[in-house]
Design an enzyme around this catalytic site. Structure first.
Site, PDB file in Angstrom:
ATOM      1  N   CYS B  86      23.696  28.078  55.825  1.00  0.00           N
ATOM      2  CA  CYS B  86      22.600  27.257  56.349  1.00  0.00           C
ATOM      3  C   CYS B  86      21.236  27.874  56.018  1.00  0.00           C
ATOM      4  O   CYS B  86      20.827  27.858  54.870  1.00  0.00           O
ATOM      5  CB  CYS B  86      22.795  27.044  57.854  1.00  0.00           C
ATOM      6  SG  CYS B  86      21.759  25.726  58.496  1.00  0.00           S
ATOM      7  N   HIS B 203      28.523  25.366  58.707  1.00  0.00           N
ATOM      8  CA  HIS B 203      28.687  26.657  59.384  1.00  0.00           C
ATOM      9  C   HIS B 203      30.161  27.024  59.552  1.00  0.00           C
ATOM     10  O   HIS B 203      30.761  26.632  60.565  1.00  0.00           O
ATOM     11  CB  HIS B 203      28.052  26.590  60.775  1.00  0.00           C
ATOM     12  CG  HIS B 203      26.559  26.588  60.764  1.00  0.00           C
ATOM     13  ND1 HIS B 203      25.830  27.743  60.869  1.00  0.00           N
ATOM     14  CD2 HIS B 203      25.662  25.581  60.641  1.00  0.00           C
ATOM     15  CE1 HIS B 203      24.540  27.450  60.834  1.00  0.00           C
ATOM     16  NE2 HIS B 203      24.411  26.138  60.691  1.00  0.00           N
ATOM     17  N   GLU B 205      31.389  29.738  60.524  1.00  0.00           N
ATOM     18  CA  GLU B 205      31.566  30.581  61.724  1.00  0.00           C
ATOM     19  C   GLU B 205      31.683  29.742  62.992  1.00  0.00           C
ATOM     20  O   GLU B 205      32.110  30.226  64.022  1.00  0.00           O
ATOM     21  CB  GLU B 205      30.445  31.619  61.822  1.00  0.00           C
ATOM     22  CG  GLU B 205      29.134  31.134  62.427  1.00  0.00           C
ATOM     23  CD  GLU B 205      28.293  30.301  61.470  1.00  0.00           C
ATOM     24  OE1 GLU B 205      28.765  29.981  60.368  1.00  0.00           O
ATOM     25  OE2 GLU B 205      27.158  29.959  61.857  1.00  0.00           O
TER      26      GLU B 205
END
Lengths: 81, 257
Positions: B86, B203, B205
């Site tokens: 990002c 993302h 994560e």
């Protein structure tokens, strides 16, 4: 010395913000507005430089930091000498 | 393997990334403070998501001047593995480690939603744990994710298979609706020509634990671990881990802005 630098998207790059502003102006009845391109203005104050030095420094600053040359172009003018 | 997560003022996915690397993927992980030009001998640098320097000027434009970025550049140029997520992707673009630029999303909205991305090339350090054509469900959260590159550069990216992920629908079809931010060629993630630097807007994560709705993000981290282990000659390629190790506490944040 004061310099004004205008940064805007290149003509080949889509400007959705400019388009939205144009559409808003159309809604208000300003049908003659054909196109709007949105950009940024920087007013930079320089110290102890003459015109020829400014002509060297300003394009460097604009190219390295203020504008992203992949998507943006810039113009500049001295507004106070 | 040792991972380093860079912390800029305004990073806000640093802890999430650290948590996933350390507690979910079971890797040694350290924070790297933006003011310290020291990569602490990591095998991989991750530039996390967030709003470094408040997105002033342009997203990622100021972070590239941080002392640590000079080291990240050297590390990348020497073949080190770098992942930008990002805002990390935006920083890599501004720093010139990846080609192209980001524009505001086509609908001028901040988009925060799960999206589907398709693995276009699985012969990379970032996607080898997945299959070509595999669809991953991973969230996005950004204002400036509308990828732009001039036509000649786009052609080059296609030719060199540098486009690793594209936005698609749940079935893996590339549609205009699925390309939520308006990116050219539906680009969601791309790597440099050498294949050691990847930037992606979604993302991973935030999609690495079942409780969060998707574990698809693990494919990216596991791929990187596979690549690094293979490079170090320590272990053979293995599949995505599904067991979850015990959580160890995260370290306190280092330094002040």
């Amino acid at each position: 010395m004061k310099v004004r630098i205008l940064v805007s998207l290149k003509p080949s790059v889509l400007d959705p913000q400019g388009q939205t502003v144009r559409n808003a102006l159309h809604t208000l009845g300003y049908k003659s507005v054909k196109d709007v391109r949105q950009g940024k203005v920087f007013e930079v104050e320089l110290e102890d430089v003459d015109r020829s030095e400014a002509e060297k420094i300003i394009p460097e600053i604009a190219d390295k930091v203020l504008a992203n040359p992949i998507i943006e172009k810039f113009t500049w003018e001295i507004i106070e000498s | 393997m040792k991972f380093g997560v860079v912390v800029f003022p305004g990073s806000n996915c640093d802890y999430d990334t650290f948590h996933v690397l350390q507690n979910v993927m079971g890797q040694e992980t350290v924070f790297l403070w933006h003011k310290e030009p020291d990569l602490k001998n990591v095998d991989c640098v991750v530039l996390p998501g967030g709003f470094s320097y408040g997105d002033y000027l342009r997203s990622g434009a100021i972070a590239r001047f941080s002392p640590i970025m000079a080291e990240v550049k050297k590390f990348a140029q020497a073949g080190g593995l770098v992942l930008g997520i990002c805002n990390g992707f935006q920083i890599l673009l501004e720093a010139g480690l990846l080609p192209g630029a980001m524009l505001r999303n086509k609908n001028l909205k901040f988009l925060c939603q799960p999206v589907y991305i398709r693995i276009e090339n699985n012969k990379t350090a970032f996607s080898n744990a997945g299959k070509k054509g595999q669809v991953l469900k991973i969230p996005i959260a950004h204002f400036d994710g509308n990828y732009y590159a001039p036509p000649d550069l786009l052609a080059e990216l296609e030719k060199n298979n540098q486009i690793v992920f594209r936005y698609c629908d749940a079935e893996g079809q590339l549609t205009e609706e699925a390309n939520v931010n308006g990116s050219l060629h539906s680009i969601a993630g791309l790597m440099n020509r050498e294949g050691n630097v990847l930037g992606m807007m979604p993302h991973p994560e935030r999609a690495a634990e079942k409780i969060l709705g998707s574990e698809d993000g693990k494919v990216i981290f596991q791929s990187m671990i596979n690549y690094l282990e293979k490079k170090a000659g320590t272990r053979k390629k293995k599949k995505v881990v599904t067991t979850r190790p015990a959580i160890s506490p995260l370290p306190p944040l280092i330094g002040t802005c």
